[in-house]
Design a protein around this motif. Structure first.
Motif: not given
Ligand code: 5GP
Length: 192
Positions: A42, A46, A77, A79, A16, A144, A88, A81-82
């Protein structure tokens, strides 16, 4: 609530958009479901936010350390992510250890990660947490205040992109009224 926990441990994948309140929802589900749930920690490149503890919220690694694990095939897995080089990933070992201990392992990961897990664990249950609408999400992300404007905009763009994938998930939960969302989540995961 106390449920029969004699069922086979399940792998639950929760996705989500950032800011939708997955953390709050999951804390309530953990406290109220009566199930032996355990969060998969995870690994990320970051930097920790204030209050985040290494090994609890994430395992925080350097890009080089992450790369070494990736090359060794340790991730179920992983990726970026941002974008911008923030990685992550879920360690295979973390999931296998949790399931072997009889726990229900919860992965809170992005949509790409969720799809990758489903390919390897077809029995995994995928849940998508949605906001009531995009405006609510924007407000929560802006409120936030833990990040730079640029990082925030990237998160928002990713969040909007993630919302497009909601229909690919088995269960969709709108996190508007938290009590309702908690009940719905528990009922989804107890569905055989
Ligand atoms: P944060 O706010 O903690 O920096 O980022 C969270 C984002 O990274 C969320 O969208 C979360 O679903 C994603 N995320 C966190 N851990 C993992 C992971 O192990 N694998 C993947 N693919 N996404 C992750």
């Amino acid at each position: 609530m106390n449920h029969q926990t004699s069922q086979i441990p399940k792998l639950l994948v929760v996705s989500g958009p950032s800011g939708v309140g997955k953390g709050t929802l999951l804390r309530r589900v953990f406290a109220e479901s009566g199930l032996p749930l355990t969060m998969s920690v995870s690994v990320t490149t970051r930097k920790p936010r204030p209050g985040e503890i290494d090994g609890v919220h994430y395992q925080f690694l350097s890009t080089e350390e992450f790369e070494t694990k990736r090359n060794a095939g340790e991730f179920l897995e992983c990726f970026e992510v941002f974008g911008k080089g923030t990685w992550y990933g879920t360690l295979r070992h973390t999931v296998e250890k949790g399931l072997a201990a009889g726990n229900w392992v919860v992965l809170e990961i992005d949509v790409k990660g969720a799809k990758a897990v489903k390919e390897q664990f077809p029995e995994a249950v995928l849940l998508f947490i949605e906001p009531k609408n995009v405006e609510v999400l924007k407000e929560r992300l802006l409120g936030r205040g833990t990040e730079t404007e640029e990082a925030m905009q990237r998160r928002l763009a990713t969040a909007l992109e993630e919302l497009k994938h909601a229909q690919e998930f088995e269960h969709r939960i709108i996190n508007d009224d938290l009590d309702v969302a908690v009940k719905q989540f528990i009922s989804c995961i107890l569905t055989p």
